[in-house]
Design a protein around this motif. Structure first.
Motif, PDB file in Angstrom:
ATOM      1  N   MET A   1       4.483  14.060 -22.249  1.00 32.91           N
ATOM      2  CA  MET A   1       4.257  12.994 -22.076  1.00 32.91           C
ATOM      3  C   MET A   1       4.993  12.022 -21.053  1.00 32.91           C
ATOM      4  O   MET A   1       6.469  12.303 -20.986  1.00 32.91           O
ATOM      5  N   ARG A   2       4.852  11.121 -20.284  1.00 32.34           N
ATOM      6  CA  ARG A   2       5.593  10.049 -19.615  1.00 32.34           C
ATOM      7  C   ARG A   2       5.997   8.927 -20.598  1.00 32.34           C
ATOM      8  O   ARG A   2       4.872   8.148 -20.989  1.00 32.34           O
ATOM      9  N   ILE A   3       7.446   8.604 -20.975  1.00 32.94           N
ATOM     10  CA  ILE A   3       7.585   7.832 -21.896  1.00 32.94           C
ATOM     11  C   ILE A   3       8.569   6.672 -20.981  1.00 32.94           C
ATOM     12  O   ILE A   3       9.738   7.087 -20.463  1.00 32.94           O
ATOM     13  N   LEU A   4       8.124   5.363 -21.318  1.00 35.38           N
ATOM     14  CA  LEU A   4       9.135   4.335 -20.916  1.00 35.38           C
ATOM     15  C   LEU A   4      10.050   3.883 -22.007  1.00 35.38           C
ATOM     16  O   LEU A   4       9.632   3.596 -23.019  1.00 35.38           O
ATOM     17  N   VAL A   5      11.130   4.183 -21.604  1.00 36.77           N
ATOM     18  CA  VAL A   5      12.176   3.553 -22.923  1.00 36.77           C
ATOM     19  C   VAL A   5      12.699   2.322 -22.189  1.00 36.77           C
ATOM     20  O   VAL A   5      13.398   2.327 -21.146  1.00 36.77           O
ATOM     21  N   ALA A   6      12.337   1.155 -22.694  1.00 35.97           N
ATOM     22  CA  ALA A   6      12.555  -0.323 -22.306  1.00 35.97           C
ATOM     23  C   ALA A   6      13.419  -0.975 -22.805  1.00 35.97           C
ATOM     24  O   ALA A   6      13.804  -2.310 -22.641  1.00 35.97           O
ATOM     25  N   ASP A   7      14.426  -0.229 -23.540  1.00 37.40           N
ATOM     26  CA  ASP A   7      15.539  -0.927 -24.202  1.00 37.40           C
ATOM     27  C   ASP A   7      16.777   0.243 -24.456  1.00 37.40           C
ATOM     28  O   ASP A   7      16.465   1.233 -24.138  1.00 37.40           O
ATOM     29  N   ALA A   8      17.937  -0.326 -24.821  1.00 35.29           N
ATOM     30  CA  ALA A   8      18.970   0.828 -24.797  1.00 35.29           C
ATOM     31  C   ALA A   8      18.650   1.654 -25.993  1.00 35.29           C
ATOM     32  O   ALA A   8      18.017   1.775 -26.942  1.00 35.29           O
ATOM     33  N   PHE A   9      18.987   3.096 -25.261  1.00 33.03           N
ATOM     34  CA  PHE A   9      18.600   4.311 -26.222  1.00 33.03           C
ATOM     35  C   PHE A   9      19.567   5.381 -25.892  1.00 33.03           C
ATOM     36  O   PHE A   9      19.858   5.528 -24.649  1.00 33.03           O
ATOM     37  N   PRO A  10      20.209   5.832 -27.188  1.00 36.50           N
ATOM     38  CA  PRO A  10      21.284   7.011 -26.625  1.00 36.50           C
ATOM     39  C   PRO A  10      21.004   8.092 -25.784  1.00 36.50           C
ATOM     40  O   PRO A  10      19.770   8.663 -25.742  1.00 36.50           O
ATOM     41  N   GLU A  11      21.990   8.231 -24.744  1.00 45.25           N
ATOM     42  CA  GLU A  11      21.660   9.327 -23.634  1.00 45.25           C
ATOM     43  C   GLU A  11      21.202  10.849 -24.136  1.00 45.25           C
ATOM     44  O   GLU A  11      20.364  11.236 -23.937  1.00 45.25           O
ATOM     45  N   GLU A  12      21.852  11.137 -25.430  1.00 46.54           N
ATOM     46  CA  GLU A  12      21.531  12.673 -25.970  1.00 46.54           C
ATOM     47  C   GLU A  12      20.125  12.599 -26.467  1.00 46.54           C
ATOM     48  O   GLU A  12      19.770  13.834 -26.583  1.00 46.54           O
TER      49      GLU A  12
END
Length: 345
Positions: free
Chosen positions: A1-12
């Motif tokens: 899936m193509r996911i847009l993460v539009a807020d802070a989210f841990p890199e790992e």
């Protein structure tokens, strides 16, 4: 899936999503107004505080899943999502410790006037006589409004300081909640009015619903004893802010707040809050869930939701879905072609 993460989210955890074959667009500074254009081509959206409006959902061309990386979903237009066949999920309970810790911190700060202590020291002022006056937490009666995961977690911490925990009795509480509450020696009363009259600290841990809007109004504030403390780390619109200001000015009420009715919808911005500026308020910036521990716990659950969604049968709702019925009713609901594995691509 193509996911847009539009807020802070841990890199790992972004890396973990990529390892599962998903493409993550990481745009943590996206505003609510920008979502309508940013969502193009994305199948899923992950947000924390950014509002997801009907306009953004209607503009999306392939969106199927919105995940709120937190407990409440009041910032997401669930009706619009349901009409367009978009599942909305939350992550309940994973931030309970963080929010309970901040609530406890606000209570301690109010009791000991910690922010004013710091401000005076930084201004080269020494006023031990003023700041030596404090009631302490031990022996206080703390009313907890909302005995969900966060409310109970806060109640456990208040009890560990020697406070007496009180709550409103409800016939539909589950057995596990009652066991935890009784283990704390919780005293149950018959109504919210009685809770306010009984306690000198009132802490709110309720979701934003039609029933909780303006829950702390003039009537309830009038039940509080003089000098009572109000804590709100749940949602800003449960408080009648004008009424709270009146209670602070007329009855000596003090407040520890992490949320406000008109706070910015993005991580940075300007705020003009008469309530936040009041000298009887110690306020924070809606950071209740913003600890490393909480964000890792929430992120891990987001990954689990995405994995469950992509491996489930097309008609199966993902975990913690809050609009299943609306999606089911959506006449235009369309699932992608099966990959042959029984799940979603």
């Amino acid at each position: 899936m193509r996911i847009l993460v539009a807020d802070a989210f841990p890199e790992e955890y972004r890396a973990e999503l990529a390892a599962h074959g998903h493409h993550c667009s990481y745009e943590p500074d996206t505003t609510a107004d920008e979502l309508a254009t940013s969502l193009a081509g994305h199948d899923a959206l992950v947000v924390r505080s950014t509002a997801v409006t009907a306009e953004a959902i209607e503009a999306a061309d392939s969106l199927r899943l919105v995940i709120r990386a937190g407990s409440g979903t009041n910032t997401i237009d669930r009706d619009a999502a349901g009409r367009h066949g978009v599942y909305v999920c939350n992550v309940p309970g994973r931030n309970a410790i963080a929010v309970a810790e901040l609530t406890m911190g606000l209570l301690l700060a109010l009791d000991r006037n910690i922010p004013d202590n710091v401000a005076d020291l930084r201004a080269d002022r020494w006023d031990k006589k003023r700041y030596a006056r404090a009631r302490g937490i031990h022996g206080r009666k703390v009313g907890v409004v909302g005995l969900g995961r966060i409310g109970l977690t806060f109640a456990e911490r208040a009890a560990s300081f020697g406070a007496g925990v009180h709550a409103v009795a409800k016939p539909d509480r589950d057995e596990r909640t009652l066991e935890r509450a009784h283990a704390l020696g919780t005293v149950f009363v018959d109504s919210l009015d009685e809770l306010a009259r009984t306690c000198d600290v009132l802490s709110f841990h309720v979701p934003a619903t039609a029933d909780t809007r303006m829950l702390l109004d003039r009537h309830l504030l009038a039940q509080l004893p003089p000098g009572a403390i109000v804590l709100n780390t749940s949602r800003g619109d449960i408080v009648d802010e004008d009424a709270l200001i009146e209670a602070m000015e007329n009855n000596g009420v003090r407040a520890g707040l992490d949320v406000y009715a008109d706070e910015p919808s993005s991580g940075t911005g300007t705020v003009d809050s008469r309530l936040a500026k009041h000298p009887n308020v110690y306020g924070t910036h809606h950071i209740g869930a913003s600890t490393e521990q909480a964000q890792h716990a929430v992120a891990a659950e987001v990954v689990r939701i995405v994995t469950a969604f992509t491996t489930a049968e097309p008609s199966e709702a993902p975990p913690h879905c809050v609009n299943v019925d609306a999606v089911t009713r959506a006449t235009a609901l369309a699932y992608p072609t099966s990959t042959g594995s029984g799940g979603r691509p």
